[in-house]
Design an enzyme around this catalytic site. Structure first.
Site, PDB file in Angstrom:
ATOM      1  N   ASN A 208       0.848  -1.186   0.000  1.00 48.81           N
ATOM      2  CA  ASN A 208       0.000   0.000   0.000  1.00 48.81           C
ATOM      3  C   ASN A 208       0.884   1.235   0.000  1.00 48.81           C
ATOM      4  O   ASN A 208       2.113   1.132  -0.030  1.00 48.81           O
ATOM      5  CB  ASN A 208      -0.958  -0.019   1.194  1.00 48.81           C
ATOM      6  N   PRO A 303      -2.954 -12.397   9.685  1.00 49.02           N
ATOM      7  CA  PRO A 303      -3.298 -12.309  11.107  1.00 49.02           C
ATOM      8  C   PRO A 303      -3.708 -10.894  11.471  1.00 49.02           C
ATOM      9  O   PRO A 303      -3.163  -9.919  10.941  1.00 49.02           O
ATOM     10  CB  PRO A 303      -1.998 -12.720  11.812  1.00 49.02           C
ATOM     11  N   ASP A 304      -4.672 -10.770  12.368  1.00 51.21           N
ATOM     12  CA  ASP A 304      -5.154  -9.465  12.821  1.00 51.21           C
ATOM     13  C   ASP A 304      -4.362  -9.080  14.069  1.00 51.21           C
ATOM     14  O   ASP A 304      -4.681  -9.502  15.183  1.00 51.21           O
ATOM     15  CB  ASP A 304      -6.654  -9.539  13.125  1.00 51.21           C
ATOM     16  N   LEU A 306      -3.832  -6.132  15.627  1.00 51.73           N
ATOM     17  CA  LEU A 306      -4.503  -5.243  16.574  1.00 51.73           C
ATOM     18  C   LEU A 306      -5.484  -6.014  17.442  1.00 51.73           C
ATOM     19  O   LEU A 306      -5.487  -5.884  18.676  1.00 51.73           O
ATOM     20  CB  LEU A 306      -5.214  -4.120  15.818  1.00 51.73           C
ATOM     21  N   PHE A 323      -5.156   2.312  14.368  1.00 55.08           N
ATOM     22  CA  PHE A 323      -5.324   3.361  13.366  1.00 55.08           C
ATOM     23  C   PHE A 323      -6.323   2.885  12.326  1.00 55.08           C
ATOM     24  O   PHE A 323      -6.412   1.685  12.043  1.00 55.08           O
ATOM     25  CB  PHE A 323      -3.988   3.691  12.690  1.00 55.08           C
TER      26      PHE A 323
END
Length: 399
Positions: A208, A303-304, A306, A323
């Site tokens: 990104n 994987p998450d 946060l 964020f």
């Protein structure tokens, strides 16, 4: 900041010991008093005479020196310093520290003190990555020992990877942060930053537009308030924040592993723009064109990080900040994200192309918490970082 501060510098054996001479020089230039202690193996790399000449202090070497020990010298040495610095710290000395051994002057000093200790590890990459060293590292962090480095790079043995001792200037900055009387002194904070790169094949990846500028600014602002910062960054061109322990990663999985290794912490700030997906079964060789056929890519969820840390139970930091980069319905989407992830705050912003925020030097954020949505004016990312760092300090004050 270091004027008349007393630093007890323990130098252990390793090729990086030569850097300790420059470290002494830089500390003395800033007005600090340096009392050097050499292990027996350190004397194979630097001499007591050179260390003593640069520090203008006696170089201590022997636990059983009758002159020094007549007044319990090792106890006095360990408690008269404002900070104890171990640079370089070998795997052997870290193991002694973790297990409470005291069989020479250096290890006895470290066991006999209640003064803050800052360690700059230096060793072969395999030794650094060995499970025993990583286990000792986690034990020492839980005991409140602070770390600077190691850095990644070429080694004297010819290998490449993490294990190089931090440069003297980095160690000086870390010492200044440790001795700073800021509101975050003694606090350990994890900051993630930058993008992640998810490989398609050896030459292509999914990424990104994150520059890492905001995360870097946050890490710098927290360090200036006295925090010990672990800075986990994906590939980004921003200069690394001085004084922070920098961990460089590429993929979301590597970032999660680095964050897990950095726990426990008082707070975790997730400013990185982590890719939501990776290519399932990325190719080991470059994907070639085949008569105009478009390759089919299959994706799997990353994987998450946060959510994982926010819901991590007993190791959960007292404050977890996420964020949210949105292009529409900023407040609504970010508010739902905060509830879904289980974090304390969300710092949300509009990254639509016309805002110029993604990759730019300014930001306009909304801080979302239990109290609702608080709009901050558009300002330089450094200013956003300072304001957020002050909020974090205030939130941690009562914890």
């Amino acid at each position: 900041m270091l004027e008349d501060k007393r630093i007890l510098l323990i130098i252990s054996g390793g090729i990086a010991a030569y850097k300790s001479l420059d470290l002494i020089r830089q500390l003395r230039k800033r007005g600090a008093w340096v009392t050097p202690v050499l292990t027996k193996s350190a004397e194979e790399f630097v001499t007591p005479l050179s260390v003593s000449a640069l520090s203008e202090e006696k170089a201590y070497r022997d636990l059983f020196d009758l002159t020094d020990e007549a007044e319990m010298g090792h106890i006095q040495l360990s408690r008269s310093a404002d900070l104890i610095v171990v640079a370089p710290a070998t795997a052997n000395l870290m193991a002694k520290m973790a297990t409470g051994q005291a069989d020479d002057l250096a290890s006895t000093l470290l066991l006999a003190t209640d003064t803050q200790v800052l360690v700059a590890p230096a060793m072969n990459v395999r030794m650094w990555e060995h499970p025993a060293t990583q286990r000792n590292l986690q034990m020492l962090k839980r005991d409140g020992v602070a770390f600077v480095g190691p850095n990644e790079g070429d080694m004297a043995c010819g290998e490449y990877g993490p294990g190089r001792m931090a440069e003297p200037a980095e160690i000086v900055t870390a010492i200044e942060n440790q001795l700073a009387e800021g509101p975050l002194t003694g606090r350990r904070i994890i900051v993630t930053s930058g993008p992640t790169h998810e490989p398609i094949d050896p030459v292509r990846y999914i990424a990104n537009r994150s520059s890492g500028a905001q995360g870097t600014a946050i890490a710098r602002a927290l360090s200036m308030l006295g925090a010990e910062v672990v800075f986990v960054t994906g590939p980004a061109d921003e200069p690394r924040p001085e004084g922070a322990h920098v961990v460089e990663v590429e993929t979301a999985k590597e970032m999660k592993d680095a964050v897990d290794a950095a726990l426990p912490a008082d707070a975790a700030i997730f400013a990185a723009a982590v890719a939501d997906w990776h290519v399932d079964g990325a190719s080991d060789s470059k994907i070639k064109k085949q008569d105009g056929k478009i390759p089919s890519l299959s994706f799997a969820e990353n994987p998450d990080i946060l959510a994982s840390v926010s819901q991590s139970g007993k190791e959960r930091p007292a404050l977890v900040v996420g964020f949210a980069a949105e292009t529409d319905d900023v407040i609504e989407n970010a508010t739902r994200k905060r509830v879904r992830k289980g974090c304390d705050w969300i710092v949300a912003n509009d990254v639509s192309p016309e805002t110029g925020i993604m990759g730019g030097r300014e930001n306009a954020v909304v801080l979302i918490s239990d109290a609702g949505a608080e709009h901050w004016p558009r300002m330089e990312k450094d200013a956003v970082a300072r304001q957020l760092a002050e909020r974090i300090a205030a939130a941690l004050e009562n914890n």
